[in-house]
Design an enzyme around this catalytic site. Structure first.
Site, PDB file in Angstrom:
ATOM      1  N   LYS A 117     -10.496   5.245   8.864  1.00  0.00           N
ATOM      2  CA  LYS A 117      -9.873   6.229   9.738  1.00  0.00           C
ATOM      3  C   LYS A 117     -10.890   6.875  10.672  1.00  0.00           C
ATOM      4  CE  LYS A 117      -5.859   7.504   6.912  1.00  0.00           C
ATOM      5  NZ  LYS A 117      -5.154   8.592   6.201  1.00  0.00           N
ATOM      6  N   LYS A 139      -2.027  -3.275   5.998  1.00  0.00           N
ATOM      7  CA  LYS A 139      -0.926  -2.619   5.285  1.00  0.00           C
ATOM      8  C   LYS A 139      -0.006  -1.904   6.268  1.00  0.00           C
ATOM      9  CE  LYS A 139      -2.031   2.094   4.332  1.00  0.00           C
ATOM     10  NZ  LYS A 139      -1.421   3.176   3.599  1.00  0.00           N
ATOM     11  N   LYS A 167       1.856   4.666   8.146  1.00  0.00           N
ATOM     12  CA  LYS A 167       2.374   5.676   9.055  1.00  0.00           C
ATOM     13  C   LYS A 167       1.505   5.778  10.299  1.00  0.00           C
ATOM     14  CE  LYS A 167       4.406   8.847   5.639  1.00  0.00           C
ATOM     15  NZ  LYS A 167       3.475   8.993   4.510  1.00  0.00           N
TER      16      LYS A 167
HETATM   17  P1  ADP Z   1       0.586   6.178   4.710  1.00  0.00           P
HETATM   18  O1  ADP Z   1      -0.447   5.390   3.990  1.00  0.00           O
HETATM   19  O2  ADP Z   1       1.621   5.341   5.354  1.00  0.00           O
HETATM   20  O3  ADP Z   1      -0.011   7.213   5.618  1.00  0.00           O
HETATM   21  P2  ADP Z   1       0.761   8.062   2.530  1.00  0.00           P
HETATM   22  O4  ADP Z   1      -0.722   8.124   2.646  1.00  0.00           O
HETATM   23  O5  ADP Z   1       1.521   9.340   2.644  1.00  0.00           O
HETATM   24  O6  ADP Z   1       1.353   7.042   3.591  1.00  0.00           O
HETATM   25  O7  ADP Z   1       1.111   7.334   1.184  1.00  0.00           O
HETATM   26  C1  ADP Z   1       2.182   7.669   0.326  1.00  0.00           C
HETATM   27  C2  ADP Z   1       2.274   6.646  -0.775  1.00  0.00           C
HETATM   28  O8  ADP Z   1       2.740   5.403  -0.248  1.00  0.00           O
HETATM   29  C3  ADP Z   1       0.931   6.336  -1.442  1.00  0.00           C
HETATM   30  O9  ADP Z   1       1.136   6.202  -2.848  1.00  0.00           O
HETATM   31  C4  ADP Z   1       0.522   5.023  -0.856  1.00  0.00           C
HETATM   32  O10 ADP Z   1      -0.304   4.265  -1.727  1.00  0.00           O
HETATM   33  C5  ADP Z   1       1.876   4.345  -0.663  1.00  0.00           C
HETATM   34  N1  ADP Z   1       1.824   3.354   0.409  1.00  0.00           N
HETATM   35  C6  ADP Z   1       1.538   3.607   1.720  1.00  0.00           C
HETATM   36  N2  ADP Z   1       1.578   2.474   2.442  1.00  0.00           N
HETATM   37  C7  ADP Z   1       1.902   1.478   1.574  1.00  0.00           C
HETATM   38  C8  ADP Z   1       2.114   0.071   1.724  1.00  0.00           C
HETATM   39  N3  ADP Z   1       1.992  -0.523   2.909  1.00  0.00           N
HETATM   40  N4  ADP Z   1       2.427  -0.655   0.629  1.00  0.00           N
HETATM   41  C9  ADP Z   1       2.557  -0.068  -0.586  1.00  0.00           C
HETATM   42  N5  ADP Z   1       2.383   1.249  -0.787  1.00  0.00           N
HETATM   43  C10 ADP Z   1       2.059   2.027   0.266  1.00  0.00           C
HETATM   44 NA    NA Z   2      -2.044   6.211   2.264  1.00  0.00          NA
END
Ligand code: ADP
Ligand code: NA
Length: 330
Positions: free
Chosen positions: A114, A197, A200
């Site tokens: 990031k 992956k 968001k």
């Molecule tokens: P992001 O990574 O999209 O910003 P968050 O950090 O809020 O979302 O993550 C919320 C949950 O969703 C965490 O437990 C994270 O490991 C899971 N997560 C996020 N992206 C993925 C993905 N592509 N596949 C599986 N789990 C995910």
């Molecule tokens: Na995350």
């Protein structure tokens, strides 16, 4: 209760959750509330590691809570709360900052990724210490396990290391938690780049299926998903990451095994798989969108769920913080 405890959190940024959030994390939260003493947080403190408009942050925090309820969290079966309602998170985080090595924190790959994208001047110290706040989030609730996606594995390892360090320096205080990661859906990939992956914070929204997308929009994203140049519908992470990702999403949303899907689509083209998956996603999303909307239209209920959640969470958090402060010499 004497049930094992789970704690997990999700950021309220970007408005809507995506399929990766649901399949990797939230889906198991819903299951675990039946067997565990479950604490789930909308982690708005984490959200401000990058600039947020206050009005939008407030709205997206409520939207996140509404989506979690729509996904199946039941306030009678779990404790759902907003992180900033519990001051102990920031208080314990300071203690944990003083137990975490600078080099140790510097090795966190999410921070490296990031901050490289943002550049040094735009990167906040908050983004750097984000994993340490996460350490505090988890340890405050004495969680036995932390249901997350694969991308969080390193942060849970850090949590274990810091918990053990605190315990050995000051005497046993914290439960050392383990990560709870679903094998099949540990990492859902971006539809435009099936090696990255779904996130968001993706560069383009085209590869990210939001749970609040209109069916037309998600169908378009699925139909333009990047695949290989072959024709055979077969699960093969290495050679066919795009098709494999679609199969995993299809399989988890319908409960049909991947081998069965391979048989069902033998001799059919990628187009057929994508068209059907678009329908599967639309059918899942429609009631989810409706329920989310219902929670948003009833702010009193939402507020009272979050207030009750905060009250329950605060009790546990305050007790743990008091014990930790006492050990440290405060
Ligand atoms: P992001 O990574 O999209 O910003 P968050 O950090 O809020 O979302 O993550 C919320 C949950 O969703 C965490 O437990 C994270 O490991 C899971 N997560 C996020 N992206 C993925 C993905 N592509 N596949 C599986 N789990 C995910
Ligand atoms: Na995350």
């Amino acid at each position: 209760t004497d049930r094992p405890r789970v704690l997990s959190g999700i950021q309220p940024t970007a408005g809507s959750f995506h399929l990766g959030n649901y399949l990797g994390a939230v889906r198991q939260w819903v299951d675990l509330q039946e067997t565990h003493d479950a604490f789930y947080a909308v982690v708005d403190l984490h959200a401000i590691t990058i600039p947020q408009d206050p009005k939008e942050l407030r709205a997206s925090t409520r939207l996140a809570a509404a989506q979690l309820l729509a996904a199946g969290l039941d306030p009678e079966r779990c404790t759902l709360f907003v992180q900033s309602h519990i001051p102990e998170h920031a208080q314990l985080a300071w203690v944990m900052n003083c137990l975490t090595g600078f080099g140790e924190a510097s090795r966190m790959t999410q921070f490296k990724d990031k901050s490289a994208r943002q550049g040094a001047e735009a990167t906040t110290v908050g983004l750097f210490t984000y994993p340490v706040l996460q350490v505090a989030d988890i340890l405050l609730y004495q969680a036995d396990s932390v249901p997350v996606g694969e991308d969080q594995r390193q942060h849970i390892e850090l949590t274990r290391d810091v918990a053990e360090r605190f315990n050995s320096r000051y005497g046993h205080t914290f439960t050392v938690p383990s990560a709870h990661i679903l094998k099949e859906t540990a990492k859902i990939y971006d539809l435009q780049d099936p090696t990255a992956k779904m996130s968001k914070s993706a560069a383009s929204p085209k590869g990210v299926v939001s749970l609040l997308d209109e069916p037309k929009v998600s169908a378009k994203k699925i139909k333009s998903a990047v695949t290989d140049t072959g024709t055979e519908i077969r699960y093969d992470e290495k050679e066919k990451p795009g098709i494999s990702n679609l199969l995993v999403i299809y399989s988890t949303l319908t409960g049909t095994g991947v081998p069965e899907l391979e048989q069902q689509y033998a001799g059919k083209g990628y187009g057929a798989l994508k068209t059907d998956l678009a329908e599967v996603v639309a059918a899942w999303v429609a009631p989810f969108r409706e329920r989310t909307q219902e929670y948003l239209e009833d702010p009193e209920t939402l507020d009272s769920v979050l207030a009750r959640g905060a009250e329950k969470a605060r009790k546990v958090a305050a007790e743990t913080l008091a014990a930790a402060y006492d050990k440290v010499g405060f």
